[in-house]
Structure formats: C-alpha cells, structure tokens
Design an enzyme around this catalytic site. Structure first.
Site, PDB file in Angstrom:
ATOM      1  N   GLY A   1       7.395  32.998 -44.666  1.00  0.00           N
ATOM      2  CA  GLY A   1       5.993  32.760 -44.341  1.00  0.00           C
ATOM      3  C   GLY A   1       5.541  33.536 -43.113  1.00  0.00           C
TER       4      GLY A   1
ATOM      5  CD  GLU B   1       9.961  33.354 -48.944  1.00  0.00           C
ATOM      6  OE1 GLU B   1      10.563  34.454 -49.034  1.00  0.00           O
ATOM      7  OE2 GLU B   1       9.075  33.149 -48.099  1.00  0.00           O
TER       8      GLU B   1
ATOM      9  CB  ALA C   1       8.163  27.264 -44.587  1.00  0.00           C
TER      10      ALA C   1
ATOM     11  CD  GLU D   1       4.854  34.626 -48.206  1.00  0.00           C
ATOM     12  OE1 GLU D   1       5.211  33.567 -47.650  1.00  0.00           O
ATOM     13  OE2 GLU D   1       4.708  34.746 -49.422  1.00  0.00           O
TER      14      GLU D   1
END
Ligand code: NAI
Length: 697
Positions: A102, A125, A61, A105
């Site tokens: 992210g 995270e 992110a 992911e």
C-alpha cells in the site's frame, strides 16, 4: 500523531509517522488525509511533499488491522490515493528505505516521485495470497512497463530504487536524490510547483507489443511455479487488464480479483503462516522488553551429524564457534563436513570464496572442555544417551562462565532431568535443531520447568539472528513436532496392515501437498531411529497398540537410504525411491499372520487418517500447554515437516475442513476393527470447540 504536518516555506511536508514501518492504519490514514487537506486549503502552499518518518516511507497496510473492518474504514487507501491524484497542487512522494504494498500504491497516486538510493520497492501482496488491492496492478505497469511490473507483482520481491531508476523509459521515479532526501524533494517540489497539467499515472498509456503471446507465456510460467496458489495467475490477469481496458475498468477488475482471493483457503493459509511466524516469537508470560543476554561466542559440543550443521548457522551469522569433541578424528570428520558443505556452496556460486574463508576463520576446535570457559551459549549435540548427557552437563556446569546459556539439542530426552545435572537449571534450555541443521528453518526452543525468562528471550533472539523460525515447546516426549509425527507414522503403519502399500500412502499425501510421504521420509531419516524409540516406548507402555511391520523391516537391516534399502529400494548414489517387491511381500505376510483381509483404501481416507492423527495429537499438545497457541504447531509443521504451505499447517487445515467434520471422521475411523479405537478418541479440546462452535486458530 500518526502523520505530521510541517511547512518549509511554500512547500508543505506531510510525514507518515506510525512506527515501525508507517503502516497505513486507520489513524494514520486520517491524520495523513487531514495533512493533505490542510495543505490544499492554505493559499501560501504551492506544492506538497509526502514522506515517511524513521525507517520507512511506508511498509503498506497495517497488519494489525488486517481482516478487520478498520482496514476499509474511510478514508481507506483508495480514497487517499484519489485525494492525492485529484489534488490541485503538485504532490511529490519522497521515497526512502522501505516502500512496499500500500505504501507504493499510495506513492503512485502522487504526481511525482523522488527516491533515495537503496530503498526497497515491492508489491509483496502475492506472498499472502493476494493481488495488490489499491491499484498496484494498474499503475505499476504504466510507470515501469508491463514486464518489469509483472515480475515484481508476481514475485513480491523487493527491487532497489536505484535499479528501477536506471531502467530505460521508466516513469516511476522522476529523480534519484543522493544527498538529504527531504531537502532534495522540497527543491524538486518548488521546481514543478507551477507546471500544469499535473501528471497522473492513471493517464499514462500501457501496452505490450506482443501482448497475447507474452501473457500466455507469463501464465504458463506462473502455473509451473505456483502450482497450489491461485494469486500469481490472477496477478497476470490483472496486469493484462491494464493493457486492455480503461483505467477505471482495470481498477474494478483488480478489486474483484482481490476480494475473490481474500476468501480462498490458500490466502487464509498464507496469512495464517505470515502471522504465525510473527506470533511464534511472542511468549505469553515473557514480555517483549525482557532483557536479553549477550551472545558473542558459541561453543558446540559434539561434531556429529548435528554439531557441524548447528555450527554453520552461527558462522553464517558472523558469530565465532568452538567445537568440542572427545577424539581428534571426530573433530576432523565434523569440520570436514562443514568445509564440504561450504565448498559445495562456493562451487554453485552461492557463496563467495572470501566469505567462505571468513566463516571458516571463525571456527576453532578443541578436545578440552576448559575452552568453553568464555562461551556465552553452549549447545550440546552429543549421543542421545542420558548417561553421556549427564557427563557433558556436569562438565559444562564446572567450566562455563556464570550466566552462560547451556542448551541441549536432545530430541527425546527429558530436558528437566538434563537441567538437574547442573547447579544452574535456570540457564538450561533446549535448542532442538532439525537435520540438516544448516538448512532446516525450524528450531524448537524447549522450555524447562526452571528455564529463566531472559534465557528464553535470548534464545528466541538468537533464533532470529540465525534466521530460524523459533517455536517454544514445553517438555514432553518428542516435544511438539516428533510427538505428533509419531501418531502420523502409527497411522501410516496401520494402513499398511489394512491393505495399502508404502507407495500408495506416500503418493496420496504428496498429492495433498506434503514434500515427502511418511515412508520416503523414514527412509531418509533412517528407519533405525524410530525402531529404537519404539523399543523403548512400547516396552514401557505395552498397552499402546502399534504395528510391528516397521520392526520387521528393520530386522532385515533395511534402515533406509543409508543402507541402500528401506521401505523402498535405492540404486547406489541415487535417492529415487523404487517400490520393493520384497517389502510388499513382507507386508502381505505380516497382514496374513495378523489375519487382516486386505482392502483397497481410497486416497481421501489415507490423507485424513494421516492429517487428523496430527490434528488430534496437536489438540492434546495445545490443551496441555506444551504449545501456547495453535499457530505455533502449524509453524512447526510448515517449517520442519514439509506440511503444505497452501494448507496452512494441520491446525489451520482442520479449521478449514471444519472441526465438526474432523471429529465425525475420527468417530468413523474408530469403528474400523483394524484401526485403534483409543487412537481416535477425539481430544477433549476438539470436542469442546465443536460444542462451542469455535475453531483452533
Ligand atoms: P552423532 O552420533 O552423529 O554425533 C554425536 C557426536 O558427539 C559424535 O561425533 C561423538 O564423538 C560426540 N560426542 C560424544 N560424547 C561426547 C562428549 N562427551 N563430548 C564431546 N563430544 C562427544 O549424533 P547426532 O545425530 O548429531 O545427534 C546429536 C544430538 O542431536 C542427539 O541428542 C540427537 O538426539 C539430537 N538430534 C539429532 C537429529 C538427527 O537427525 N540426527 C535431529 C535433531 C536432534
């Protein structure tokens, strides 16, 4: 362009391009989605490779968007992953350098993944108090197996791609590519271009042979390791779901865990610390592109408690150090301590023998000031006496080369006075290390009235190089950290006078999460240090009320661990603090002399009086511009004073508690006849923020 599109024959390459680490911000997501759609719509394209430009596949992110509506704006990360997964042409993720959060992911939405060796792969995270929020807890166990995935998710630590690729049965990487990654990825994409059906991670089975026992064990382990943090246990729950429910239900479960964690005070505190660490290196009037001076050689003046530890920081970073002393014995003793510290590390297997020798080879010693002539940075750590400092700085001014940075490690003296001993006050700065200087993360960088901007920028960069959290403080007595701690100690002593014991106060604040209560801390640091400061301070300012109970302790020679007795008793060679009946009697006598009837103080009162004493002084420091932002104060307390990380530092905690409530508590304390009403006068900044419904951080 935050993502680029390129054709390599019949393979489209969509490249994330958002420096420095291809954070998945809104613009980048839009451009990336457009690239995928274009490839899908082009009949000549048979397969798609996704990758990242520059130094990362993707770091995840975009932290600049964190917490803002932009972070969720479409296409959001979940939509991008679905776009890849539903694509009717094979998508191959080409992973290199950094593939985190992210970013990882996203790659798990691709049909295939190839990687260069050496890539750092992680779901970090948990470090900001969250579970991965875009399928990481559901997809990673499907490709790596439950145990490896859970270890990665709970620790947040990166694992090298080649190690993951070597795990038996792993399905994270379809191929490890040694040569040019993009060439290899395009070739791989051609190989699989016609294979159908397209493999999707979500369709893989996920199970653990001894599921219930294993997850119970995992739960117990994280409970013990992360006492104050809820996220690790939620990671276990989410991964367990990946083995027990359908993929889509697991995703819903993960989402709700993510959202619930997002609003916890622990998550807020961790994010505050994460951003605070980055923000600390930014100085409002010193632009990021300020040129820095080169620091290739360092000199340290004084080989006492601090000098040795300070030197080790530079030796560890491969920077040569010359230590200057007045006597050969002092040099020998100082270097002996450095050697002993390294040898202890070698013994524990934390440092290789050859590394130890390399480091020691970078260290030279001298009794001649002339030998600092070629140092780029000189750090003074001699006795805390303005006369001695004057002598040292006059000599340094005479011998140091032009442009050398002259730093002082003073903890209480006026840096501007020290700078005025030289003809080059612009080159003088404070570098206030904390003891033990080779261990403690905090470095207060003290900015004098005349300190040049490039000197500040250089010292901040040096701080980073030696792995410190460097925080800028203006000049005042005690700088940020010690100025605040003085008020905290004053309150601790007032509470003794009112009926509390050292053990009760320490236990209460340790339960709140502090590494060590004020009395154990004083015993460790040496009670004589505070004594000396009080003698000076309260003679100069007799109007300030303080408790003499600590002076009485020192008058008995109870200086702390080093004398085997302080607020507590200590057995020879041991550090356990044993409550002392003698001290308790001394406190009771003192109380009687003052005529204070003892009362029982609750733990809440103890904690609030200690923490709000920090908050009030912190607010004054902020208002005076000694600290340029509240998060700087919190970084000082988190990294130098053992303030509990899950509370985010005193200023963050005050916001969480509610500034209105903080001020109300201060008003209550001010009414206590045995406390000090002037002490609890709320800092004007606090009153103003409450009136405006604003916060400190
Ligand atoms: P220390 O007393 O252990 O060491 C001082 C050393 O300086 C001695 O070895 C002495 O021989 C040497 N020295 C004295 N005059 C000198 C001169 N003219 N040239 C070269 N060497 C000289 O003191 P410590 O504790 O290491 O403190 C040093 C400085 O660091 C002080 O300014 C102190 O306030 C500051 N400081 C100390 C902390 C602590 O926990 N001890 C923490 C942070 C800062």
């Amino acid at each position: 362009m935050s993502a680029t599109y390129e054709l390599r024959g019949d393979v489209a390459v969509v490249t994330l391009n958002n420096p420095p680490v291809n954070g998945l911000g809104h613009e980048t997501r839009k451009a990336f989605a457009a690239g995928i759609e274009r490839a899908q719509g082009d009949a000549a394209v048979r397969a798609i490779v996704i990758t990242g430009a520059g130094k990362a596949f993707s770091g995840g992110a975009d932290i600049r968007e964190f917490g803002s509506p932009k972070a969720l704006a479409e296409p959001n990360l979940l939509s991008l992953i679905k776009l890849l997964e539903d694509c009717d042409k094979p998508v191959v993720a080409a992973i290199h350098s950094v593939c985190m959060g992210g970013g990882l992911e996203l790659s798990l939405g691709a049909h295939y993944r190839v990687a260069a060796p050496g890539a750092n792969v992680a779901l970090p995270e948990v470090k900001i108090g969250l579970v991965p929020g875009a399928g990481g807890t559901q997809r990673l166990p499907r490709v790596l197996g439950v145990e490896t995935a859970l270890n990665m998710i709970v620790s947040g630590e990166p694992v090298k791609s080649e190690l993951l690729a070597s795990l038996p049965g792993q399905k994270l990487f379809d191929r490890l590519i040694d040569g040019d990654l993009l060439d290899g990825a395009v070739a791989f994409a051609r190989e699989v271009a016609d294979r159908r059906p397209l493999p999707r991670v979500r369709d893989l089975k996920c199970a653990h042979p001894q599921g219930d026992a294993y997850f119970q064990f995992a739960r117990n382990t994280v409970k013990a390791m992360a006492r104050h943090f809820p996220a690790p246990a939620r990671c276990v729950d989410c991964v367990e779901q990946s083995t027990k429910t359908k993929f889509d239900d697991g995703m819903v479960y993960e989402r709700s865990a993510f959202l619930a964690l997002m609003s916890t005070p622990e998550c807020k505190a961790l994010r505050h610390a994460f951003f605070g660490e980055r923000a600390a290196s930014k100085i409002p009037d010193v632009p990021d592109d300020t040129p820095v001076r080169e620091v290739r050689k360092v000199a340290v003046i004084g080989a006492g408690t601090m000098g040795g530890g300070i030197s080790m920081n530079f030796l560890n970073a491969g920077i040569p150090v010359t230590i200057v002393e007045t006597k050969a014995e002092a040099l020998e003793r100082g270097v002996g301590v450095v050697r002993k510290n390294y040898e202890a590390q070698v013994k524990k297997g934390k440092l290789a023998q050859d590394k130890y020798e390399q480091r020691m080879a970078l260290l030279t010693t001298t009794l001649a000031y002339d030998d600092v002539r070629d140092a780029d940075l000189v750090i003074e750590a001699v006795f805390e006496d303005i006369g001695v400092k004057e002598q040292v700085f006059r000599q340094l001014d005479a011998v140091a080369k032009p442009g050398a940075i002259l730093a002082s490690n003073t903890s209480t003296l006026d840096l501007d006075r020290i700078a005025a001993f030289t003809q080059r006050p612009q080159d003088v700065v404070g570098m206030h290390f904390f003891s033990p200087a080779n261990v403690m993360k905090l470095l207060e960088v003290v900015r004098g009235a005349k300190t040049a901007k490039d000197v500040l920028a250089t010292v901040m960069a040096v701080g980073k190089k030696i792995k410190k959290t460097a925080v800028v403080s203006g000049v005042c007595d005690g700088f940020i950290g010690n100025r605040m701690v003085e008020q905290y100690i004053r309150q601790a002593l007032f509470m003794l006078e009112e009926g509390a014991t050292p053990t009760q106060i320490d236990k209460a604040i340790e339960k709140f999460g502090f590494a060590m209560g004020p009395f154990r801390m004083s015993d460790l640091a040496g009670n004589d240090i505070g004594w000396a400061i009080r003698k000076r301070r309260y003679v100069e300012k007799p109007q300030i009320r303080y408790s003499r109970v600590a002076d009485r302790l020192c008058e008995q020679g109870r200086f702390g661990q080093k004398t085997g007795a302080g607020w507590y008793d200590y057995r020879p060679g041991r550090r356990d603090a044993i409550p002392s009946p003698l001290v308790e009697q001394m406190i009771a006598d003192h109380r009687k002399e003052l005529g204070v009837p003892p009362r029982q103080l609750g733990d809440d009162e103890v904690v609030q009086r200690l923490v709000f004493a920090l908050v009030n002084e912190g607010a004054k420091i902020l208002e005076e511009g000694i600290a340029s932002k509240a998060s700087d104060i919190d970084m000082v307390y988190l990294t130098g004073y053992g303030f509990p990380l899950h509370r985010g530092g005193p200023m963050c905690y005050a916001d969480t508690f509610g500034l209105f409530n903080v001020v109300q508590a201060m008003k209550r304390f001010a009414k206590n006849p045995h406390d000090d009403a002037a002490f609890w006068q709320p800092a004007p900044l606090l009153t103003r923020l409450v009136a405006e419904s604003r916060t400190l951080t």
